[in-house]
Design a protein around this motif. Structure first.
Motif, mmCIF file in Angstrom:
data_model
loop_
_atom_site.group_PDB
_atom_site.id
_atom_site.type_symbol
_atom_site.label_atom_id
_atom_site.label_comp_id
_atom_site.label_asym_id
_atom_site.label_seq_id
_atom_site.Cartn_x
_atom_site.Cartn_y
_atom_site.Cartn_z
ATOM 1 N N ARG A 209 25.198 30.709 10.544
ATOM 2 C CA ARG A 209 24.351 31.794 10.047
ATOM 3 C C ARG A 209 24.123 31.657 8.544
ATOM 4 O O ARG A 209 23.019 31.852 8.047
ATOM 5 N N ARG A 210 25.159 31.279 7.823
ATOM 6 C CA ARG A 210 25.040 31.135 6.371
ATOM 7 C C ARG A 210 24.356 29.819 5.987
ATOM 8 O O ARG A 210 23.556 29.765 5.060
ATOM 9 N N GLY A 266 19.744 38.748 20.134
ATOM 10 C CA GLY A 266 19.404 38.730 18.719
ATOM 11 C C GLY A 266 20.579 38.313 17.858
ATOM 12 O O GLY A 266 20.427 37.545 16.903
ATOM 13 N N MET A 267 21.773 38.789 18.183
ATOM 14 C CA MET A 267 22.959 38.428 17.424
ATOM 15 C C MET A 267 23.255 36.935 17.573
ATOM 16 O O MET A 267 23.606 36.251 16.598
ATOM 17 N N ALA A 269 21.111 34.625 18.187
ATOM 18 C CA ALA A 269 20.074 33.906 17.433
ATOM 19 C C ALA A 269 20.437 33.839 15.948
ATOM 20 O O ALA A 269 20.363 32.771 15.327
ATOM 21 N N TYR A 270 20.839 34.959 15.379
ATOM 22 C CA TYR A 270 21.217 34.988 13.962
ATOM 23 C C TYR A 270 22.427 34.101 13.694
ATOM 24 O O TYR A 270 22.480 33.371 12.701
ATOM 25 N N ASP A 271 23.402 34.145 14.604
ATOM 26 C CA ASP A 271 24.608 33.335 14.434
ATOM 27 C C ASP A 271 24.299 31.845 14.511
ATOM 28 O O ASP A 271 25.030 31.022 13.958
ATOM 29 N N GLU A 275 16.200 32.802 11.699
ATOM 30 C CA GLU A 275 15.829 33.967 10.913
ATOM 31 C C GLU A 275 15.243 35.057 11.794
ATOM 32 O O GLU A 275 15.435 36.254 11.552
ATOM 33 N N TYR A 276 14.542 34.606 12.852
ATOM 34 C CA TYR A 276 13.902 35.558 13.769
ATOM 35 C C TYR A 276 14.334 35.251 15.197
ATOM 36 O O TYR A 276 14.184 34.118 15.658
ATOM 37 N N PRO A 277 14.868 36.237 15.933
ATOM 38 C CA PRO A 277 15.298 36.017 17.319
ATOM 39 C C PRO A 277 14.184 35.479 18.209
ATOM 40 O O PRO A 277 14.451 34.708 19.138
#
Length: 303
Positions: A209-210, A266-267, A269-271, A275-277
């Motif tokens: 994510r980072r 969505g979580m 996807a972010y992980d 940037e966008y699910p």
């Protein structure tokens, strides 16, 4: 001391640098044994395509942040936009180097213009020089002689097409020779593949994510290779491009998350660095034929 900066945006600029005559404004067959000037400790920005076969004195070139030894029997290639530092411990006035240089304008409107991007060795780092066998060296020199003969022929409406066609023959041979080099270095290349797979796992085990979704250039840099050479090596060894292997690993990680957790799509996807699910969902469906939710539901136990 900082290297002198030189921009080679024309054939004549190169010939003047070495004290060589210019016979054709857009192409030249090079024989530095005829050079009148010593060229050393320079930073060259190329605006032309160039190929050099080294037969004599060893030379150190700096490409990016790395040094490599340009030794006897190797071919190095340059394309417009590349920047190279040239440094020789014992510079020669007339080194035993032959090659070819041509301006992009030469090939416009010819079949080579449509194919030039497929000769990916122009994008290789100079650490990834081509090492020729004696038979390959003879073919290289024969091709140069054919091009040279055509450049010395009186210019007519066939000239550009014939010169371009002969250059393409040489580039096709170099493509073949690089394929041979990939094969003969199979053991070393296999180690690069294993290293890539390890780095891939390590990256996705970290904070994606980072750090974001990694690109081919990241793994190429870890292998100390250019992105172009790394991509061709991985494709030839595995049959799949590194970009696709990164995507396949990402989808594999996503599938594990979807099956082993109840985390929101969505979580996940972010992980995974999206940037966008919606971008994750589109990629997942493109590669699996199902949306993330459909994939998860297809494995759900019936109530």
């Amino acid at each position: 001391m900082e290297n002198k900066k030189v921009t080679l945006d024309s054939i004549d600029a190169y010939n003047k640098l070495y004290g060589l005559p210019t016979y054709h404004p857009l192409v030249t067959v090079i024989d530095l044994k005829n050079a009148k000037n010593i060229v050393n400790d320079v930073r060259i920005t190329y605006g032309v395509y160039a190929l050099f076969l080294k037969n004599g004195v060893q030379c150190s070139l700096k490409y990016g942040r790395r040094l490599y030894d340009y030794q006897e029997g190797t071919v190095v290639s340059f394309s417009p936009g590349q920047v190279v530092d040239v440094n020789m411990a014992d510079p020669e006035k007339a080194p035993d180097v032959v090659g070819l240089m041509f301006h992009p304008d030469l090939i416009y409107g010819t079949p080579l213009a449509d194919k030039i991007s497929s000769f990916s060795f122009f994008d290789y780092s100079q650490m990834e020089a081509l090492h020729l066998s004696e038979d390959e060296r003879k073919k290289f020199l024969f091709c140069l002689e054919q091009i040279k003969e055509e450049t010395e022929h009186p210019v007519d409406h066939h000239s550009a097409a014939l010169i371009s066609a002969n250059i393409q023959v040489l580039l096709e041979y170099l493509h073949r020779f690089y394929d041979r080099q990939f094969i003969t270095r199979h053991k070393v290349n296999s180690e690069v593949v294993v290293q890539f797979q390890r780095h891939l796992r390590e990256y996705f085990d970290g904070d994606i994510r980072r750090n974001g979704i990694p690109g081919v250039a990241y793994f190429a840099d870890r292998a100390n290779l250019s992105a172009g050479y790394f991509g061709d090596l991985i494709k030839k060894e595995t049959g799949t491009s590194p970009k696709d292997l990164i995507s396949l690993h990402l989808i594999s990680v996503a599938k594990q998350r979807l099956m082993s957790t109840s985390d929101d799509v969505g979580m996940i996807a972010y992980d995974l660095g999206f940037e966008y699910p919606a971008h994750f969902s589109r990629m997942f469906k493109r590669m699996t034929g199902q949306s993330p939710s459909q994939y998860r539901a297809s494995f759900a136990m019936p109530s």
